[in-house]
Design an enzyme around this catalytic site. Structure first.
Site, PDB file in Angstrom:
ATOM      1  N   TYR A   1       8.020  11.891  -3.339  1.00 51.89           N
ATOM      2  CA  TYR A   1       6.825  10.803  -4.091  1.00 51.89           C
ATOM      3  C   TYR A   1       6.085  10.248  -2.680  1.00 51.89           C
ATOM      4  O   TYR A   1       6.937   9.446  -1.788  1.00 51.89           O
ATOM      5  CB  TYR A   1       7.194  10.333  -4.882  1.00 51.89           C
ATOM      6  CG  TYR A   1       6.178   9.517  -5.653  1.00 51.89           C
ATOM      7  CD1 TYR A   1       6.072  10.177  -6.883  1.00 51.89           C
ATOM      8  CD2 TYR A   1       5.429   8.190  -5.643  1.00 51.89           C
ATOM      9  CE1 TYR A   1       4.929   9.928  -7.796  1.00 51.89           C
ATOM     10  CE2 TYR A   1       4.377   7.821  -6.414  1.00 51.89           C
ATOM     11  CZ  TYR A   1       4.143   8.758  -7.497  1.00 51.89           C
ATOM     12  OH  TYR A   1       3.139   8.503  -8.356  1.00 51.89           O
TER      13      TYR A   1
ATOM     14  N   ARG B   1      -0.675   8.157  -9.663  1.00 51.40           N
ATOM     15  CA  ARG B   1      -1.649   8.162  -8.272  1.00 51.40           C
ATOM     16  C   ARG B   1      -2.464   9.226  -8.560  1.00 51.40           C
ATOM     17  O   ARG B   1      -2.274  10.226  -8.848  1.00 51.40           O
ATOM     18  CB  ARG B   1      -0.883   8.032  -7.127  1.00 51.40           C
ATOM     19  CG  ARG B   1      -0.037   6.854  -6.914  1.00 51.40           C
ATOM     20  CD  ARG B   1      -0.538   5.823  -5.572  1.00 51.40           C
ATOM     21  NE  ARG B   1       0.341   4.722  -5.797  1.00 51.40           N
ATOM     22  CZ  ARG B   1      -0.145   3.723  -5.015  1.00 51.40           C
ATOM     23  NH1 ARG B   1      -1.097   3.913  -3.971  1.00 51.40           N
ATOM     24  NH2 ARG B   1       0.536   2.421  -4.825  1.00 51.40           N
TER      25      ARG B   1
ATOM     26  N   HIS C   1      -2.084  -2.680   7.268  1.00 50.88           N
ATOM     27  CA  HIS C   1      -2.234  -2.173   5.738  1.00 50.88           C
ATOM     28  C   HIS C   1      -3.589  -2.550   5.420  1.00 50.88           C
ATOM     29  O   HIS C   1      -3.499  -3.674   4.584  1.00 50.88           O
ATOM     30  CB  HIS C   1      -1.031  -2.790   5.128  1.00 50.88           C
ATOM     31  CG  HIS C   1      -0.789  -1.952   3.915  1.00 50.88           C
ATOM     32  ND1 HIS C   1      -0.044  -2.841   2.746  1.00 50.88           N
ATOM     33  CD2 HIS C   1      -1.072  -1.168   3.291  1.00 50.88           C
ATOM     34  CE1 HIS C   1       0.016  -2.057   1.571  1.00 50.88           C
ATOM     35  NE2 HIS C   1      -0.653  -0.900   1.862  1.00 50.88           N
TER      36      HIS C   1
ATOM     37  N   ARG D   1       7.818   4.236  -3.654  1.00 48.69           N
ATOM     38  CA  ARG D   1       8.369   4.111  -2.299  1.00 48.69           C
ATOM     39  C   ARG D   1       9.867   3.184  -2.553  1.00 48.69           C
ATOM     40  O   ARG D   1       9.812   2.393  -3.565  1.00 48.69           O
ATOM     41  CB  ARG D   1       7.521   3.209  -1.520  1.00 48.69           C
ATOM     42  CG  ARG D   1       6.627   3.846  -0.823  1.00 48.69           C
ATOM     43  CD  ARG D   1       5.720   2.920   0.203  1.00 48.69           C
ATOM     44  NE  ARG D   1       5.246   1.851  -0.236  1.00 48.69           N
ATOM     45  CZ  ARG D   1       5.786   0.435  -0.453  1.00 48.69           C
ATOM     46  NH1 ARG D   1       6.763   0.032   0.179  1.00 48.69           N
ATOM     47  NH2 ARG D   1       5.066  -0.423  -1.064  1.00 48.69           N
TER      48      ARG D   1
ATOM     49  N   SER E   1       0.449  -3.883  -1.601  1.00 50.43           N
ATOM     50  CA  SER E   1       0.581  -2.643  -2.243  1.00 50.43           C
ATOM     51  C   SER E   1       0.054  -2.856  -3.803  1.00 50.43           C
ATOM     52  O   SER E   1       0.564  -3.859  -4.350  1.00 50.43           O
ATOM     53  CB  SER E   1       1.825  -1.657  -2.228  1.00 50.43           C
ATOM     54  OG  SER E   1       1.930  -1.466  -1.152  1.00 50.43           O
TER      55      SER E   1
ATOM     56  N   CYS F   1      -2.735  -4.201  -4.911  1.00 54.27           N
ATOM     57  CA  CYS F   1      -3.278  -5.475  -5.017  1.00 54.27           C
ATOM     58  C   CYS F   1      -4.920  -5.701  -4.771  1.00 54.27           C
ATOM     59  O   CYS F   1      -5.330  -6.718  -4.525  1.00 54.27           O
ATOM     60  CB  CYS F   1      -2.446  -6.462  -4.099  1.00 54.27           C
ATOM     61  SG  CYS F   1      -0.917  -7.010  -4.596  1.00 54.27           S
TER      62      CYS F   1
ATOM     63  N   ASP G   1      -6.689   2.057   2.882  1.00 57.72           N
ATOM     64  CA  ASP G   1      -5.330   1.538   2.690  1.00 57.72           C
ATOM     65  C   ASP G   1      -4.655   1.179   4.050  1.00 57.72           C
ATOM     66  O   ASP G   1      -3.893   0.243   4.513  1.00 57.72           O
ATOM     67  CB  ASP G   1      -4.521   2.774   2.368  1.00 57.72           C
ATOM     68  CG  ASP G   1      -3.202   2.327   1.972  1.00 57.72           C
ATOM     69  OD1 ASP G   1      -2.788   1.296   1.269  1.00 57.72           O
ATOM     70  OD2 ASP G   1      -1.921   3.034   2.442  1.00 57.72           O
TER      71      ASP G   1
ATOM     72  N   LYS H   1       2.480   5.702   5.369  1.00 56.58           N
ATOM     73  CA  LYS H   1       3.378   4.667   5.745  1.00 56.58           C
ATOM     74  C   LYS H   1       4.288   4.835   7.074  1.00 56.58           C
ATOM     75  O   LYS H   1       4.449   4.025   8.027  1.00 56.58           O
ATOM     76  CB  LYS H   1       3.954   3.919   4.696  1.00 56.58           C
ATOM     77  CG  LYS H   1       3.060   3.731   3.178  1.00 56.58           C
ATOM     78  CD  LYS H   1       2.127   2.824   3.755  1.00 56.58           C
ATOM     79  CE  LYS H   1       0.831   2.976   2.413  1.00 56.58           C
ATOM     80  NZ  LYS H   1       0.714   1.657   2.134  1.00 56.58           N
TER      81      LYS H   1
HETATM   82  P1  GTP Z   1      -1.853   0.528  -2.506  1.00 57.42           P
HETATM   83  O1  GTP Z   1      -2.637   1.995  -2.670  1.00 57.42           O
HETATM   84  O2  GTP Z   1      -0.577   0.418  -3.313  1.00 57.42           O
HETATM   85  O3  GTP Z   1      -1.848  -0.006  -1.060  1.00 57.42           O
HETATM   86  O4  GTP Z   1      -2.769  -0.560  -3.519  1.00 57.42           O
HETATM   87  P2  GTP Z   1      -4.316  -1.016  -3.295  1.00 57.42           P
HETATM   88  O5  GTP Z   1      -4.034  -2.477  -2.853  1.00 57.42           O
HETATM   89  O6  GTP Z   1      -5.161  -0.221  -3.027  1.00 57.42           O
HETATM   90  O7  GTP Z   1      -4.502  -1.239  -5.020  1.00 57.42           O
HETATM   91  P3  GTP Z   1      -5.642  -0.883  -6.056  1.00 57.42           P
HETATM   92  O8  GTP Z   1      -7.197  -1.314  -5.519  1.00 57.42           O
HETATM   93  O9  GTP Z   1      -5.585   0.334  -6.490  1.00 57.42           O
HETATM   94  O10 GTP Z   1      -5.419  -1.778  -7.466  1.00 57.42           O
HETATM   95  C1  GTP Z   1      -3.981  -1.896  -8.008  1.00 57.42           C
HETATM   96  C2  GTP Z   1      -4.384  -2.824  -9.222  1.00 57.42           C
HETATM   97  O11 GTP Z   1      -4.978  -3.951  -8.944  1.00 57.42           O
HETATM   98  C3  GTP Z   1      -5.165  -2.022 -10.266  1.00 57.42           C
HETATM   99  O12 GTP Z   1      -4.341  -1.868 -11.404  1.00 57.42           O
HETATM  100  C4  GTP Z   1      -6.465  -2.578 -10.235  1.00 57.42           C
HETATM  101  O13 GTP Z   1      -6.916  -2.782 -11.494  1.00 57.42           O
HETATM  102  C5  GTP Z   1      -5.825  -4.196  -9.747  1.00 57.42           C
HETATM  103  N1  GTP Z   1      -7.037  -4.831  -9.226  1.00 57.42           N
HETATM  104  C6  GTP Z   1      -7.828  -4.515  -8.287  1.00 57.42           C
HETATM  105  N2  GTP Z   1      -8.891  -5.557  -8.000  1.00 57.42           N
HETATM  106  C7  GTP Z   1      -8.442  -6.521  -8.952  1.00 57.42           C
HETATM  107  C8  GTP Z   1      -9.081  -7.800  -9.126  1.00 57.42           C
HETATM  108  O14 GTP Z   1     -10.254  -8.282  -8.534  1.00 57.42           O
HETATM  109  N3  GTP Z   1      -8.760  -8.462 -10.105  1.00 57.42           N
HETATM  110  C9  GTP Z   1      -7.699  -8.175 -11.158  1.00 57.42           C
HETATM  111  N4  GTP Z   1      -7.179  -8.987 -11.898  1.00 57.42           N
HETATM  112  N5  GTP Z   1      -7.121  -6.841 -10.792  1.00 57.42           N
HETATM  113  C10 GTP Z   1      -7.522  -6.240  -9.875  1.00 57.42           C
HETATM  114  C1  SPV Z   2       1.345   1.293  -1.144  1.00 60.52           C
HETATM  115  O1  SPV Z   2       2.550   1.146  -1.774  1.00 60.52           O
HETATM  116  O2  SPV Z   2       1.146   0.435  -0.365  1.00 60.52           O
HETATM  117  C2  SPV Z   2       0.538   2.649  -1.093  1.00 60.52           C
HETATM  118  C3  SPV Z   2       1.320   3.772  -1.625  1.00 60.52           C
HETATM  119  O3  SPV Z   2      -0.353   2.857  -0.415  1.00 60.52           O
HETATM  120  S1  SPV Z   2       2.598   4.850  -0.846  1.00 60.52           S
HETATM  121  O4  SPV Z   2       1.695   5.853  -0.019  1.00 60.52           O
HETATM  122  O5  SPV Z   2       3.347   5.369  -1.887  1.00 60.52           O
HETATM  123  O6  SPV Z   2       2.944   3.909   0.140  1.00 60.52           O
HETATM  124 MN    MN Z   3      -0.902   1.013   0.588  1.00 56.42          MN
END
Ligand code: GTP
Ligand code: SPV
Ligand code: MN
Length: 638
Positions: free
Chosen positions: A249, A417, A278, A106, A300, A302, A325, A258
């Site tokens: 992307y 992704r 979110h 993004r 994002s 996290c 999400d 989003k």
């Molecule tokens: P978006 O799709 O961008 O909105 O992100 P999301 O919040 O769904 O993130 P996602 O769950 O895919 O996690 C992103 C990263 O955080 C990955 O590399 C995970 O391995 C890491 N992660 C997730 N949960 C934990 C946790 O409990 N501890 C740690 N240390 N890392 C974590």
């Molecule tokens: C984020 O960045 O919070 C995502 C990925 O979930 S995107 O759809 O590219 O915004």
């Molecule tokens: Mn997101």
């Protein structure tokens, strides 16, 4: 020529345009051919042809969402080099896309909220006056689809026809976007059939900005990932329109996500008394078979996908997935807050998602999956950092270059992704696509905070919870372009996604609390990312986060007490389950402790941050919470 939705032609002209859409145009050689379905809303037809007149595609394709269409588009993209078919033995009907290295995430600095008044975009958004933004963009869209096909993608956010759902129509010159939208939203004829004269729908215009015929009429060779160095992700909240130019992307290009489900929907939600957030959504079943639904906002990359697919390590607990999400939440007929997941699939972060951390996600993408910017194995399957503990001996990295474990660069892009439908998720809850949504029992806020913020705390009230959301901060990640690992304020994990003034958004949260009254769900704050003095995560995270979920549920049930502090209710050590866990009592003490000096500094920081959001609109109630926090801290020893 105008392509404002608000200037859709009078019905008579529109009907004519609709008629034109029904025939293959042969009289006029320059007009695009079209595959129009039998019934099209006149307003949509008029808009489609207005856009086509500007962008000048060779052809217009009305997407029906069928398997045949998917097959045709994926084959087309294989022939064009945009997709690589993965080995069907390992990953049937799945594909790898490699984006241009200049189009990988993004682009927040190129994202605009074009409200009529600048104050309505607020301090946290890039603002442009709507007319001047359109004037700036029109020349870019002019001829931008020359030599390409323009796809018409009717889509529904939420179950088709659902009371909480919304519809849109995306026009795009990217077949990659079409197949991604097909996984991420409900697309095609059933949605088009919903739209009649008085249906509200969001026009979402998208072009990668890489025409195949130049101004002099010369053909230009296509590339595997067309995009334009000039990027604009523009939103017109008052007229509910989206114009996106130059990127193919993720959130820049899949406009249901989003752009619509957060930025435009947050404005609709403010106007209509609901919430577009979110947030992940989960269903939790306790060992006593009691069922709860939680909504959690993390910025994002996290950990939303991770918590959404949690496999508890503690006996008797079960977590099922509803969304990973976005959540749309609204008070139901019973006065309780109900939520739906408006999406149909997951666009999940690949790196760090693996058999150790999130087996459920790995199982979800067994097939029918599009991978973007991951590495390719020699056997035609995919790999990325963290998928398995040991990397294969040889790979092609996300840019197609040879890679070995000795390589200095990562095999997958940090924002690589996977795109896959939610119904393939083994932990998907039965009610995940219930149009009525699920009742939310608690709301959770979290972010990447190496210090200060405890593992878990319960907000003292709704307004304190709103203060906790408003003061969230988190380290930046690869989900957006720019520096990674920098602590920044990210209120409600919505900094890049609120389609209006952030201070007004805080007020809307306070107002929702008034509406919900005693039915307002309790609010919690979590932090999986606390680090020790050696920079090591203090909390094991991932599946062990189930222990925090357990504490939250036991709080809802009144089964555990909380130590009341100025930052909220903290767990009592003996009531927090660390059985069979490699965490020392000392570390746990730090994780659920309160560092007075750190919080006093946090309070100063908060005051400064609130000051940047515009004094005249910042709710008094949040300053009152800040005053209470400081007064409470002042009374603590040390
Ligand atoms: P978006 O799709 O961008 O909105 O992100 P999301 O919040 O769904 O993130 P996602 O769950 O895919 O996690 C992103 C990263 O955080 C990955 O590399 C995970 O391995 C890491 N992660 C997730 N949960 C934990 C946790 O409990 N501890 C740690 N240390 N890392 C974590
Ligand atoms: C984020 O960045 O919070 C995502 C990925 O979930 S995107 O759809 O590219 O915004
Ligand atoms: Mn997101």
């Amino acid at each position: 020529m105008s392509i404002l939705k608000s200037s859709v032609p009078e019905p008579r002209t529109a009907k004519k345009a609709a008629k034109a859409a029904l025939r293959l145009v042969d009289a006029d050689e320059t007009a695009p051919t079209t595959t129009a379905p039998l019934r099209i809303d006149a307003g949509i037809a008029a808009w489609v042809f207005d856009v086509a007149a500007i962008t000048q595609p060779d052809e217009i394709v009305w997407c029906d969402g069928s398997t045949a269409e998917w097959d045709q588009l994926t084959k087309l993209m294989i022939s064009q080099g945009t997709l690589i078919r993965l080995n069907p033995e390992w990953r049937p009907n799945s594909f790898l896309a490699r984006s241009d290295p200049a189009d990988v995430a993004r682009v927040e600095d190129r994202t605009f909220i074009c409200s009529a008044e600048e104050i309505d975009a607020g301090a946290t958004n890039n603002w442009r006056e709507p007319g001047s933004m359109k004037a700036e963009l029109l020349p870019l869209f002019e001829g931008s689809m020359r030599g390409r096909t323009m796809y018409v993608v009717p889509f529904s956010m939420g179950p088709v026809g659902g009371a909480l759902s919304q519809v849109g129509v995306q026009l795009t010159d990217s077949p990659y976007v079409v197949v991604s939208m097909a996984l991420m939203t409900r697309i095609g004829t059933p949605v088009l059939n919903l739209i009649t004269d008085d249906t509200e729908w969001v026009p979402a215009l998208h072009s990668v900005g890489f025409p195949l015929i130049d101004d002099a009429g010369n053909r230009i060779d296509d590339v595997s990932w067309p995009h334009n160095p000039k990027k604009y992700i523009a939103h017109f909240p008052e007229t509910r329109e989206i114009w996106s130019f130059g990127s193919g992307y993720g959130g820049n290009a899949l406009l249901g996500k989003k752009c619509f489900a957060l930025r435009i929907a947050s404005v609709m939600a403010r106007d209509e008394g609901w919430m577009a957030e979110h947030m992940l959504l989960i269903k939790v079943t306790s060992p006593e078979q009691r069922v709860y639904h939680l909504a959690a906002a993390f910025p994002s990359a996290c950990g939303k996908t991770n918590l959404a697919m949690l496999k508890p390590t503690i006996p008797g607990w079960k977590v099922e997935t509803i969304g990973d999400d976005i959540a749309w939440m609204r008070p139901g007929p019973d006065g309780k807050l109900r939520a739906i997941n408006p999406e149909r699939g997951f666009f999940g972060v690949a790196p760090g998602t693996g058999i150790v951390t999130n087996q459920t996600a790995v199982d979800t993408m067994w097939g029918n999956t599009i991978f973007t910017n991951v590495a390719l194995r020699d056997d035609g399957d995919v790999w990325w950092e963290g998928l398995t503990p040991n990397p294969p001996a040889h790979l092609l990295d996300w840019q197609g270059n040879d890679w070995t474990p000795d390589s200095k660069t990562p095999a997958a892009h940090p924002n690589a992704r996977f795109t896959v439908t939610a119904d393939q998720c083994p932990s998907i809850a039965d009610e995940w696509d219930d149009p009525a949504g699920v009742v939310i029992d608690a709301i959770i806020f979290g972010g990447r905070r190496p210090s200060t913020v405890p593992l878990v705390a319960q907000a003292k009230s709704w307004s304190h919870g709103v203060f906790v959301g408003a003061t969230m901060a988190s380290e930046t990640t690869a989900a957006a372009t720019g520096a990674v690992g920098q602590l920044r304020h990210d209120p409600f994990a919505m900094l890049p996604f609120v389609g209006y003034n952030m201070a007004d958004y805080f007020q809307h949260w306070l107002d929702m609390g008034e509406t919900l009254g005693s039915d307002a769900p309790p609010i919690f704050q979590v932090n999986w990312f606390r680090k020790d003095e050696n920079g090591k995560f203090m909390w094991p995270g991932f599946a062990e986060n189930s222990r925090v979920v357990e504490w939250i549920i036991r709080r809802l049930e009144g089964e555990v007490a909380a130590r009341q502090t100025p930052i909220g209710g903290l767990p009592l050590m003996h009531e927090f389950n660390i059985e069979r866990l490699d965490v020392t009592e000392d570390d746990l003490q730090t994780l659920v402790g309160l560092d007075k000096q750190a919080w006093l500094a946090e309070a100063d920081e908060t005051e400064q941050y609130f000051g940047t959001l515009g004094d005249d609109r910042m709710p008094e109630a949040l300053y009152a919470e800040l005053t209470k926090l400081r007064a409470g801290l002042a009374k603590l020893p040390g």
